[in-house]
Design an enzyme around this catalytic site. Structure first.
Site, PDB file in Angstrom:
ATOM      1  N   HIS A  48      24.839 153.177  82.868  1.00 53.48           N
ATOM      2  CA  HIS A  48      25.965 153.661  82.057  1.00 53.48           C
ATOM      3  C   HIS A  48      27.196 154.002  82.885  1.00 53.48           C
ATOM      4  O   HIS A  48      28.266 154.233  82.328  1.00 53.48           O
ATOM      5  CB  HIS A  48      25.538 154.889  81.250  1.00 53.48           C
ATOM      6  CG  HIS A  48      24.529 154.591  80.178  1.00 53.48           C
ATOM      7  ND1 HIS A  48      24.721 153.614  79.225  1.00 53.48           N
ATOM      8  CD2 HIS A  48      23.308 155.139  79.911  1.00 53.48           C
ATOM      9  CE1 HIS A  48      23.669 153.573  78.413  1.00 53.48           C
ATOM     10  NE2 HIS A  48      22.798 154.488  78.811  1.00 53.48           N
ATOM     11  N   GLN A 152      12.132 155.963  82.927  1.00 56.27           N
ATOM     12  CA  GLN A 152      12.626 156.908  81.935  1.00 56.27           C
ATOM     13  C   GLN A 152      11.769 156.864  80.674  1.00 56.27           C
ATOM     14  O   GLN A 152      11.436 155.790  80.172  1.00 56.27           O
ATOM     15  CB  GLN A 152      14.088 156.611  81.586  1.00 56.27           C
ATOM     16  CG  GLN A 152      15.038 157.029  82.689  1.00 56.27           C
ATOM     17  CD  GLN A 152      16.487 157.032  82.269  1.00 56.27           C
ATOM     18  OE1 GLN A 152      17.336 156.559  83.000  1.00 56.27           O
ATOM     19  NE2 GLN A 152      16.788 157.599  81.110  1.00 56.27           N
ATOM     20  N   GLU A 154      12.292 157.552  77.166  1.00 55.62           N
ATOM     21  CA  GLU A 154      13.431 157.754  76.271  1.00 55.62           C
ATOM     22  C   GLU A 154      13.342 156.894  75.011  1.00 55.62           C
ATOM     23  O   GLU A 154      14.311 156.770  74.276  1.00 55.62           O
ATOM     24  CB  GLU A 154      14.750 157.473  77.009  1.00 55.62           C
ATOM     25  CG  GLU A 154      14.828 156.096  77.631  1.00 55.62           C
ATOM     26  CD  GLU A 154      16.122 155.861  78.393  1.00 55.62           C
ATOM     27  OE1 GLU A 154      17.030 156.707  78.301  1.00 55.62           O
ATOM     28  OE2 GLU A 154      16.215 154.821  79.075  1.00 55.62           O
ATOM     29  N   ASP A 178      18.629 159.659  74.477  1.00 58.23           N
ATOM     30  CA  ASP A 178      18.029 158.466  73.879  1.00 58.23           C
ATOM     31  C   ASP A 178      16.669 158.783  73.271  1.00 58.23           C
ATOM     32  O   ASP A 178      16.306 158.218  72.229  1.00 58.23           O
ATOM     33  CB  ASP A 178      17.898 157.348  74.918  1.00 58.23           C
ATOM     34  CG  ASP A 178      19.164 156.521  75.025  1.00 58.23           C
ATOM     35  OD1 ASP A 178      19.850 156.344  74.007  1.00 58.23           O
ATOM     36  OD2 ASP A 178      19.475 156.045  76.131  1.00 58.23           O
TER      37      ASP A 178
END
Length: 266
Positions: A48, A152, A154, A178
């Site tokens: 990101h 992750q 998420e 998320d």
């Protein structure tokens, strides 16, 4: 190499959570500012953040030169991205948007040299980010044990099999925004529903049961302190982007004789 990996050393010392910061803005000077702030690690965010491959190759050595562990969040699950991150000298990788056990198995295979995995060998760059710098042979022999593999948690799918994922990696890292979105309980104006808190707790318990570490993304020092008290091992305190904006706004408000109205960044 393990002695050069500050984050792994912190994990092995087991004296409390390892605090880190998130780099989203490109530039080696930004990397050095963050590394000098007192963090054990800096996450170079290629997912990101505004960090491309070239910027990643500048950030990682700048962080490592200051004795801080550069960790790279790759943009996607593609194996060549894992190779690029490790070949530039990252002390570990963080892989987003995991959904299945098979995906995690493929991530680990891509990150490790044979016979444990299928990572290709040949980068002359990686060694310079460890002190003392290993030889080619030493890097080949020590990398599998010295570098950290993190995924992750998420997505709803990953949460449902988190107990099976945990034994495969070094760190389960919670992406709360998320994760909240994916289980139907998004974080709105900073408010977290009990169902999201339960999902985060389940991830921490899964890591503990597997004898692994658990990390989480936070948006403030206060939130980071709270999760430290909960027993998380690796905590992101803030991002460069949000802190820069907040600090500038507060200073300008003070200069103009006004009270700064702090607005949640997330």
């Amino acid at each position: 190499m393990i002695q050069s990996n500050r984050l792994k050393q912190a994990f092995q010392a087991n004296k409390g959570p390892s605090m880190g910061v998130w780099q989203m803005i490109p530039g080696s000077n930004v990397s050095r500012i963050l590394a000098r702030a007192g963090a054990d690690w800096v996450m170079v965010d290629c997912e990101h953040g505004n960090i491309d491959d070239a910027a990643m190759h500048e950030a990682v050595p700048a962080i490592a030169a200051l004795g801080v562990s550069p960790i790279v969040r790759i943009p996607d699950l593609q194996h060549w991205m894992i190779k690029r991150a490790l070949d530039c000298g990252a002390h570990g990788i963080l892989v987003p948007l995991i959904r299945t056990v098979e995906e995690v198995e493929n991530v680990v295979a891509a990150a490790k040299f044979p016979p444990q995995g299928r990572r290709g060998f040949g980068s002359p760059i990686a060694m310079q980010n460890f002190n003392p710098a290993p030889t080619f042979t030493e890097y080949l022999q020590q990398a599998n044990e010295s570098l950290l593999n993190m995924v992750q948690i998420e997505t709803k799918e990953a949460l449902e099999v988190v107990e099976k994922i945990a034994p495969l990696v070094d760190v389960l890292f919670v992406g709360p925004f998320d994760l909240g979105n994916n289980i139907g309980h998004p974080i709105i104006d900073g408010k977290m529903d009990p169902e999201l808190d339960e999902a985060i707790s389940r991830t921490l318990k899964a890591a503990r049961a597997a004898g692994k570490k658990c990390g989480i993304f936070c948006t403030s020092g206060a939130q980071a302190s709270s999760y430290a008290n909960d027993g998380f091992d690796m905590i992101s305190v803030a991002t460069d982007y949000t802190l820069l904006g907040a600090a500038m706004a507060e200073s300008l408000a003070t200069a103009r004789g006004r009270e700064h109205n702090k607005v949640a960044s997330y």
